[in-house]
Structures are given as structure tokens and as C-alpha cells.
Write a protein that holds these residues in place. Structure first.
Motif, PDB file in Angstrom:
ATOM      1  N   ALA A 272       0.813  -1.211   0.000  1.00  0.00           N
ATOM      2  CA  ALA A 272       0.000   0.000   0.000  1.00  0.00           C
ATOM      3  C   ALA A 272       0.845   1.259   0.000  1.00  0.00           C
ATOM      4  O   ALA A 272       0.500   2.256  -0.637  1.00  0.00           O
ATOM      5  CB  ALA A 272      -0.932   0.004   1.220  1.00  0.00           C
ATOM      6  N   ASN A 273       1.936   1.218   0.714  1.00  0.00           N
ATOM      7  CA  ASN A 273       2.748   2.421   0.897  1.00  0.00           C
ATOM      8  C   ASN A 273       4.123   2.183   0.284  1.00  0.00           C
ATOM      9  O   ASN A 273       4.976   1.523   0.871  1.00  0.00           O
ATOM     10  CB  ASN A 273       2.872   2.731   2.389  1.00  0.00           C
ATOM     11  CG  ASN A 273       3.651   4.002   2.642  1.00  0.00           C
ATOM     12  OD1 ASN A 273       4.155   4.634   1.707  1.00  0.00           O
ATOM     13  ND2 ASN A 273       3.742   4.386   3.908  1.00  0.00           N
ATOM     14  N   ARG A 274       4.315   2.734  -0.864  1.00  0.00           N
ATOM     15  CA  ARG A 274       5.563   2.489  -1.591  1.00  0.00           C
ATOM     16  C   ARG A 274       6.774   2.965  -0.799  1.00  0.00           C
ATOM     17  O   ARG A 274       7.878   2.439  -0.953  1.00  0.00           O
ATOM     18  CB  ARG A 274       5.501   3.197  -2.942  1.00  0.00           C
ATOM     19  CG  ARG A 274       6.654   2.862  -3.826  1.00  0.00           C
ATOM     20  CD  ARG A 274       6.509   3.443  -5.208  1.00  0.00           C
ATOM     21  NE  ARG A 274       7.801   3.399  -5.871  1.00  0.00           N
ATOM     22  CZ  ARG A 274       8.006   3.713  -7.129  1.00  0.00           C
ATOM     23  NH1 ARG A 274       6.997   4.096  -7.865  1.00  0.00           N
ATOM     24  NH2 ARG A 274       9.211   3.658  -7.654  1.00  0.00           N
ATOM     25  N   TYR A 321      -3.339  -0.354  -8.308  1.00  0.00           N
ATOM     26  CA  TYR A 321      -4.756  -0.639  -8.156  1.00  0.00           C
ATOM     27  C   TYR A 321      -5.512   0.631  -7.785  1.00  0.00           C
ATOM     28  O   TYR A 321      -5.118   1.342  -6.856  1.00  0.00           O
ATOM     29  CB  TYR A 321      -4.983  -1.697  -7.077  1.00  0.00           C
ATOM     30  CG  TYR A 321      -4.578  -3.084  -7.517  1.00  0.00           C
ATOM     31  CD1 TYR A 321      -5.165  -3.655  -8.645  1.00  0.00           C
ATOM     32  CD2 TYR A 321      -3.626  -3.805  -6.826  1.00  0.00           C
ATOM     33  CE1 TYR A 321      -4.804  -4.928  -9.060  1.00  0.00           C
ATOM     34  CE2 TYR A 321      -3.261  -5.079  -7.230  1.00  0.00           C
ATOM     35  CZ  TYR A 321      -3.851  -5.633  -8.350  1.00  0.00           C
ATOM     36  OH  TYR A 321      -3.498  -6.877  -8.764  1.00  0.00           O
ATOM     37  N   ARG A 322      -6.539   0.875  -8.535  1.00  0.00           N
ATOM     38  CA  ARG A 322      -7.443   1.983  -8.219  1.00  0.00           C
ATOM     39  C   ARG A 322      -8.877   1.472  -8.312  1.00  0.00           C
ATOM     40  O   ARG A 322      -9.150   0.504  -9.018  1.00  0.00           O
ATOM     41  CB  ARG A 322      -7.258   3.145  -9.210  1.00  0.00           C
ATOM     42  CG  ARG A 322      -5.963   3.884  -9.047  1.00  0.00           C
ATOM     43  CD  ARG A 322      -5.921   5.139  -9.915  1.00  0.00           C
ATOM     44  NE  ARG A 322      -4.766   5.940  -9.563  1.00  0.00           N
ATOM     45  CZ  ARG A 322      -3.542   5.706 -10.005  1.00  0.00           C
ATOM     46  NH1 ARG A 322      -3.318   4.697 -10.828  1.00  0.00           N
ATOM     47  NH2 ARG A 322      -2.539   6.472  -9.635  1.00  0.00           N
ATOM     48  N   LEU A 355      -5.318   6.320   1.193  1.00  0.00           N
ATOM     49  CA  LEU A 355      -3.870   6.122   1.151  1.00  0.00           C
ATOM     50  C   LEU A 355      -3.195   7.325   0.517  1.00  0.00           C
ATOM     51  O   LEU A 355      -2.099   7.721   0.908  1.00  0.00           O
ATOM     52  CB  LEU A 355      -3.537   4.857   0.352  1.00  0.00           C
ATOM     53  CG  LEU A 355      -3.867   3.534   1.033  1.00  0.00           C
ATOM     54  CD1 LEU A 355      -3.826   2.398   0.031  1.00  0.00           C
ATOM     55  CD2 LEU A 355      -2.897   3.274   2.172  1.00  0.00           C
ATOM     56  N   ASP A 356      -3.833   7.871  -0.477  1.00  0.00           N
ATOM     57  CA  ASP A 356      -3.291   9.044  -1.147  1.00  0.00           C
ATOM     58  C   ASP A 356      -4.396  10.089  -1.223  1.00  0.00           C
ATOM     59  O   ASP A 356      -5.296   9.983  -2.061  1.00  0.00           O
ATOM     60  CB  ASP A 356      -2.812   8.659  -2.558  1.00  0.00           C
ATOM     61  CG  ASP A 356      -2.193   9.842  -3.278  1.00  0.00           C
ATOM     62  OD1 ASP A 356      -2.224  10.966  -2.718  1.00  0.00           O
ATOM     63  OD2 ASP A 356      -1.680   9.638  -4.395  1.00  0.00           O
ATOM     64  N   SER A 361      -8.947   7.286  -5.141  1.00  0.00           N
ATOM     65  CA  SER A 361      -9.256   5.983  -5.744  1.00  0.00           C
ATOM     66  C   SER A 361      -8.080   5.004  -5.646  1.00  0.00           C
ATOM     67  O   SER A 361      -8.220   3.825  -5.953  1.00  0.00           O
ATOM     68  CB  SER A 361      -9.633   6.154  -7.217  1.00  0.00           C
ATOM     69  OG  SER A 361      -8.513   6.556  -7.978  1.00  0.00           O
ATOM     70  N   TYR A 362      -6.935   5.496  -5.205  1.00  0.00           N
ATOM     71  CA  TYR A 362      -5.742   4.644  -5.129  1.00  0.00           C
ATOM     72  C   TYR A 362      -5.902   3.579  -4.042  1.00  0.00           C
ATOM     73  O   TYR A 362      -6.212   3.887  -2.893  1.00  0.00           O
ATOM     74  CB  TYR A 362      -4.517   5.517  -4.836  1.00  0.00           C
ATOM     75  CG  TYR A 362      -3.259   4.739  -4.504  1.00  0.00           C
ATOM     76  CD1 TYR A 362      -2.508   4.134  -5.499  1.00  0.00           C
ATOM     77  CD2 TYR A 362      -2.816   4.630  -3.186  1.00  0.00           C
ATOM     78  CE1 TYR A 362      -1.353   3.426  -5.193  1.00  0.00           C
ATOM     79  CE2 TYR A 362      -1.663   3.924  -2.862  1.00  0.00           C
ATOM     80  CZ  TYR A 362      -0.937   3.321  -3.875  1.00  0.00           C
ATOM     81  OH  TYR A 362       0.202   2.620  -3.567  1.00  0.00           O
TER      82      TYR A 362
END
Lengths: 514, 138
Positions: A272-274, A321-322, A355-356, A361-362
Motif C-alpha cells: 500500500a505504501n511504496r 490498483y485503483r 492512502l493518497d 481511488s488509489y
């Protein structure tokens, strides 16, 4: 000097001190290392300067084991298979050289320290940076990002460097052309290594062209460097004096064929968190003008305590993924990935909410997993001769590539370890699509890494060549390339075979002096 | 590969109810558990559970799958007690209940105290969190 064998008068006899069969990474490395030493060298290359379907067809044969393309996995013109090489460079690990009691037929005649002095020069040959593959402080300084602090004790980080890739034929063409006392004979296929009547000495090479000419190369020393599939084939074809084929008095030539089984679709990771995974782990970074990427490999402790084979993983961003984005992996799999990302949202990213915030939609990322595995040296995994003849009247190759339950068990174990490692660091969650059931599915493929068919061992009953890569029982025939690897590790072979070729060149230099 | 031992739901001849109560009691005793309070009958989902599940419905989906494989755990009391016990005492006074749970979950991955749920590798406690979400959303 370059000479086209098709333009020589029929039955030309070339005289040399050293004849090298094959103009790929190993053959060119030996030739370059010995050019200028006073030796008259003749390098015979089956192809020309470019791909030619008629020459490439000489690679055709039968694959009777795991499906394997004998023509797509190698190239037959100057530069050999470096002409489609991916450029991955990483040395074998010290444990790869050890005799491991859980790994039948393992153990090199020497340890990694024997090759260490050659890795620096080999790095120069393949045009990468210095051999700091395991110096994580260096990579951390260069990237300015901390490396992963592994928690499970199962995996550790190495760094793979990428050659541009060096296409040996193109890159070293002018040097080979200009070298005094070096003749590169193009379009010259060696069809027989002709032994003296006692079988213990090579007298000359028989060369044919696709235009119907026959030539000979006489020399004092010979190096066979045509790749691990063809090295075995040429030795088996050279059976007019020694019936089972040269070096094959103990029925070892062609056996122990190894690849690095490459797996796709065996497991997937979502994250989820790059920011939790340093960029060096998912993409190539340019560092001091060179390209590098981190890989994850099993720790020695894990390999020993669990009695496993080696492996190497590399990750890459495979998709984002969105909500409402088209499914990458089919509707069901994509939905499952998104569901896991939503369920584990708090474990995989800080805070709550989107998340963003800029892109509500991320949902997260799909990480692709590249996996190369060591395989058990297996005498039943082998190269032999087919009945069908090629355009030069030579028996084609037959390959029976086999994998075992032990190979499979190791792969699945390491895959699970990767899932644990990434989860323990809060990076991602892994779904594993295979069971530890000992069965290899159809989607296994190789990495065009051919190894083991003329394995190295001090005991002639267990190896085709000795520690100096000389064929047992023959005083002037050597083998260069990954066919001499007794075990494969999980490291890509090119850098390692170049290091071995440089070591062989040193041996030949020393032999020349004495 | 991954040890997947069944939870001991009737150990040593102790009745199930006694065992559950004992588990809850020991969880409380071990815990200094702060907000990770044991579930009480008909109580709404505890805040820490809501906080741990990024998406309740998504978590519940995996929770249902887990409970299908581990039907003996399909009891809120048991699950919450196990999670509470697993989360253990706070590391520091500033550690939130979720941070404590997250630390525990990561530790389970380190020692491979995991289960496979629809082929996903999940820490045992994480899977139980999702299972509890499933029971609360049932």
C-alpha cells in the motif's frame, strides 16, 4: 584479423598455438586475455557478425523433458548469447562452492576465494562497477536511503549490477580485429575435436562451413567455449577415437544439466505504501553511471538449517490498483488483491483514511516477483545426441531437463520466506499460488542459463574437467563457460563464467611459460 | 511449511466455558491491556477492532474464510481473548492499542506464526482480527 572461412580455399589448414572454439562471452574473454602474449590464437566462430537463420538452425534439436526452446535460448554468431543477454551480474556466493550434505553432487574443487581476484577484472569486461555486490553500506550511501533491516533471519539483501549489456561481439570487435597474432575465423563450425590415436591428446579441429568447405585448425592447446548445451554436444560428437565421446569415459558428459528455474505467477505481493520499500528494491537505480537493483536471497543460516537450495528474488512494480480501474490479473484476482489491500490497510500504511489524499481511488500496488532458483545437480537431467542430423550432417542435440521434488520444496519455502519478510516489515501481503507438493507446473521456464554439462571435479569419476578446466585424461583440451559449474547457485552465470575464463587464461599463460 | 496448529479449545479436560473464561482472565492478567478490552455479550465492535480493520467488509471476507478453516474459533469471546493475549503489554505509555497489535502481528510474521487464508499468508493474530470482524458484521 577476421577471416571468413567460406572464403578460404577448401581444406585450408590453420596453424595456431591456441585454438578457441566459440566466440561468446567465455571464448572472447580467453582470447582477449591471451592476445598480445605471443601466442598465435585462432578463435573459430560458427556464425558471422550477425544473426543468420541458417546458422542458428544448427542449434535445433529435441527437448524431451521440461519444455525448452533450444534455439530461442541462445544465439550463434560472434558474441554468442551475449547478443540477447539481459545484463544481470552478481557473483556466486561462498556457500555455492561448498559440498553440502543435503545437496547431492555439490562442491567445487575450490572455494569462492579462488575466484575473488577475478571478479574485479570480470566486472570491467562486462562493464559494470566494482564488485561491491554485498557491501550494503556502499549502496546505502549511494542511494541515500536505508536498506531493509531484515527481521526474519531468512533473507538478506544483495545488489545486482546490470551490464549495458555488453554485446561481446560488437563491443570487442575492433579489439579482436586489431590484435596481432589473433585470427577470428567466422562461419567456421567445429564439427569434430580430433584426438590422437591414444585419445589423450588433441591433434586438430575439423571445421565445416555451410557452403560445403572443410578446414582444419591445428594447435597445441584447445579451449572449448560454445556454451553448456553445445559444449556437451561437441564432445559427444567427437567420438571417432574415444567411443563414448571425448571426456566421456565415465558417462558424465552432458549429464547434470542445470538451469535456474524461473517462476512467474507462483505468488503475488500487494503493498500500500511504496515508501516502506526503498526504491532500490523495486527499480534499477543509476549509481555512479551504473545500473543496480537490490535482490533478496536466503541467508546461509537458513540454507544450512533447513537444508535448502539457493534462490534469488527481485521485485518490481507490476501495477497500480485503483477503484474502477481495469483488472490487471483478471476480475477475480484483482478483486482479491484489492480486498486484501483494504483489509490490511492499517497494517500496510500509516494513518487512516485514503492512502493518497490526492488520489482517493488509489488502493495500492501489485509487486511482481522475479525468482531464480538453484537446482539440484541431477545426472538424469542431461544433454545427449538425437538421431536427426543437422545441415552439416551432425546429430542434433537432445535435451532432457528435469527438476526434482527437492527443487520444488526449496522454491516454495523461499517464496513463503519472502512473504514473511515483506509482511514483518509492514510492506505487503503475499498470496502463494503453489503448494509444496513436489510437482512442477508447466509454467516453469529457464533463464537461458545453461550449466553443469561438463562439470568440474578433481575426481575423473565425478567430473569431466579438473580444477583448471582441463578435460580429464586429455592433456591439451580445456572447457570454458558455465558448463563446468558443478552447482549453479542462484546467481546469473555470465559474470561468473567470465571470471572463470579469466582464471583459465591465467592458467594457460602459466602453462605456456613452463 | 508454516505451522498451523489448531487452537487448544478443550485442553486438559477443562470445559469449554471454563477454558474461555480462563483465557480471557489470563489475557487480562497478562495484558495491562488498555483499550484492548474483552468483548462482552452484545457489545458493539470495540474501537481497536474498528481501527485495525482498514475496511470492515474486506476484513470480514478474509475472516469468514479463516473461520471456515477454523470453525472452533467462531466465538467472539475466544477470538478477542486470543487477540488481547497476543497483543501483550504496551511497549511504552505512548503506544496506541493498534501500534501494539501491529507490533505483535509483525512479530508473528518474524517467527512464522502464520496461517494461509485463501492462500494469503497472514499472521495468526491478524487472521483472528479479521475473523472477529466477520463475527461482528454477521
Amino acid at each position: 584479423m577476421f577471416t571468413d572461412a567460406r572464403k578460404l580455399p577448401d581444406h585450408t589448414e590453420v596453424q595456431a598455438d591456441l585454438a578457441i572454439i566459440g566466440g561468446g562471452a567465455a571464448g572472447i574473454t580467453v582470447a582477449r586475455a591471451l592476445a598480445g602474449t605471443g601466442l598465435r590464437i585462432c578463435l573459430a566462430e560458427s556464425g558471422g557478425m550477425q544473426y543468420d537463420p541458417a546458422v542458428q538452425a544448427l542449434y535445433e534439436g529435441e527437448s524431451v523433458g521440461i519444455d525448452y526452446s533450444l534455439t530461442a535460448n541462445r544465439l550463434r554468431f560472434l558474441g554468442g548469447s551475449t547478443n540477447h543477454w539481459g545484463g544481470y551480474c552478481v557473483p556466486l556466493e561462498p556457500i555455492d562452492f561448498e559440498a553440502r550434505d543435503w545437496l547431492p553432487h555439490s562442491g567445487w574443487p575450490f572455494g569462492r576465494e579462488e575466484l575473488d581476484p577475478y571478479y574485479g577484472p570480470a566486472c570491467q569486461v562486462v562493464e559494470i562497477g566494482s564488485p561491491r555486490f554485498d557491501d550494503l553500506d556502499y549502496w546505502q550511501r549511494q542511494t541515500g536511503t536505508p536498506m531493509l533491516q531484515h527481521g526474519t533471519g531468512r533473507l538478506r539483501t544483495r545488489v545486482v549490477q546490470f551490464s549495458t549489456p555488453t554485446r561481446f561481439g560488437q563491443r570487442y570487435r575492433s579489439e579482436l580485429e586489431a590484435a596481432k597474432s589473433l585470427q577470428v575465423l567466422l562461419n567456421a563450425t567445429v564439427v569434430n575435436i580430433a584426438a590422437a590415436p591414444n585419445g589423450g591428446h588433441i591433434d586438430h579441429l575439423k571445421v565445416r562451413t555451410l557452403t560445403g568447405l572443410s578446414h582444419r585448425i591445428r594447435a597445441r592447446q584447445f579451449v572449448l567455449a560454445t556454451g553448456a548445451l553445445e559444449n556437451a554436444r561437441v564432445l559427444l560428437l567427437s567420438n571417432d577415437v574415444v567411443r563414448p565421446g571425448l571426456g566421456n569415459q565415465n558417462d558424465l558428459v552432458g549429464r547434470f544439466f542445470m538451469e535456474h528455474p524461473h517462476l512467474s505467477g507462483f505468488a503475488e505481493v500487494v503493498t500500500a505504501n511504496r515508501a516502506r520499500l526503498p526504491a532500490l528494491y523495486v527499480e534499477r537505480k543509476d549509481i555512479e553511471g551504473r545500473s543496480a537493483q537490490a535482490a533478496l536471497v536466503p541467508t546461509d543460516q537458513t540454507l544450512r538449517s533447513r537444508r535448502l537450495l539457493n534462490a534469488m528474488f527481485m521485485l518490481g512494480l507490476a501495477g497500480t490498483y485503483r477503484d474502477n480501474a481495469p483488472p490487471y490479473l483478471g476480475p477475480e484476482t484483482t478483486a482479491a488483491h484489492k480486498t486484501m489491500l483494504r483489509a490490511a490497510r492499517r497494517f500496510l500504511a500509516d494513518g487512516e483514511g485514503p492512502l493518497d489524499p490526492k488520489d482517493p481511488s488509489y488502493c495500492g500496488l501489485w509487486l511482481g516477483i522475479g525468482c531464480a532458483c538453484e537446482q539440484v545437480p541431477n545426472p538424469d537431467s542431461r544433454v545427449s545426441l538425437a538421431d536427426k542430423l543437422d545441415h552439416l550432417g551432425q546429430r542434433e542435440i537432445r535435451l532432457d531437463w528435469r527438476l526434482t521434488e527437492q527443487d520444488r520444496h526449496s522454491v516454495v519455502w523461499h517464496m513463503h520466506s519472502l512473504g514473511l519478510e515483506l509482511a514483518s516489515l509492514g510492506i505487503g501481503r503475499m498470496v502463494i499460488n503453489v503448494d509444496d507438493d513436489g510437482i512442477w507446473p508447466e509454467q516453469v521456464s529457464g533463464g537461458s542459463h545453461h550449466m553443469g554439462t561438463t562439470r568440474m571435479h578433481d575426481d575423473p569419476r565425478q567430473g569431466v574437467v579438473d580444477r583448471n578446466c582441463r578435460v580429464h585424461g586429455i592433456d591439451n583440451l580445456y572447457v570454458a563457460g558455465s558448463s563446468v559449474f558443478p552447482t549453479s547457485g542462484a546467481s546469473n552465470p555470465t559474470l561468473n563464467l567470465v571470471a572463470l575464463a579469466l582464471r583459465l587464461a591465467d592458467h594457460l599463460k602459466a602453462a605456456q611459460r613452463t | 511449511m508454516s505451522p498451523t496448529t489448531e487452537p487448544q479449545t478443550n485442553a486438559g479436560g477443562v470445559s469449554r466455558r471454563e477454558f474461555l473464561l480462563g483465557t480471557i482472565a489470563s489475557a487480562i492478567a497478562l495484558g495491562g491491556c488498555g483499550a484492548l478490552k474483552p468483548w462482552m455479550a452484545d457489545a458493539p465492535a470495540p474501537d481497536w477492532l474498528t481501527a485495525a480493520c482498514g475496511d470492515y467488509a474486506a476484513a470480514a471476507r478474509f475472516g469468514k474464510a479463516y473461520l471456515t478453516e477454523h470453525p472452533k474459533e467462531a466465538q467472539r469471546e475466544l477470538l478477542e481473548a486470543a487477540i488481547t493475549k497476543a497483543a501483550g503489554p504496551a511497549h511504552s505509555g505512548t503506544e496506541t492499542p493498534f501500534q501494539r497489535l501491529d507490533r505483535r502481528v509483525r512479530a508473528e510474521y518474524v517467527r512464522d506464526d502464520t496461517v494461509l487464508v485463501e492462500r494469503w499468508i497472514l499472521s495468526r493474530t491478524e487472521a483472528r482480527v479479521y475473523a472477529l470482524a466477520a463475527l461482528h458484521s454477521a
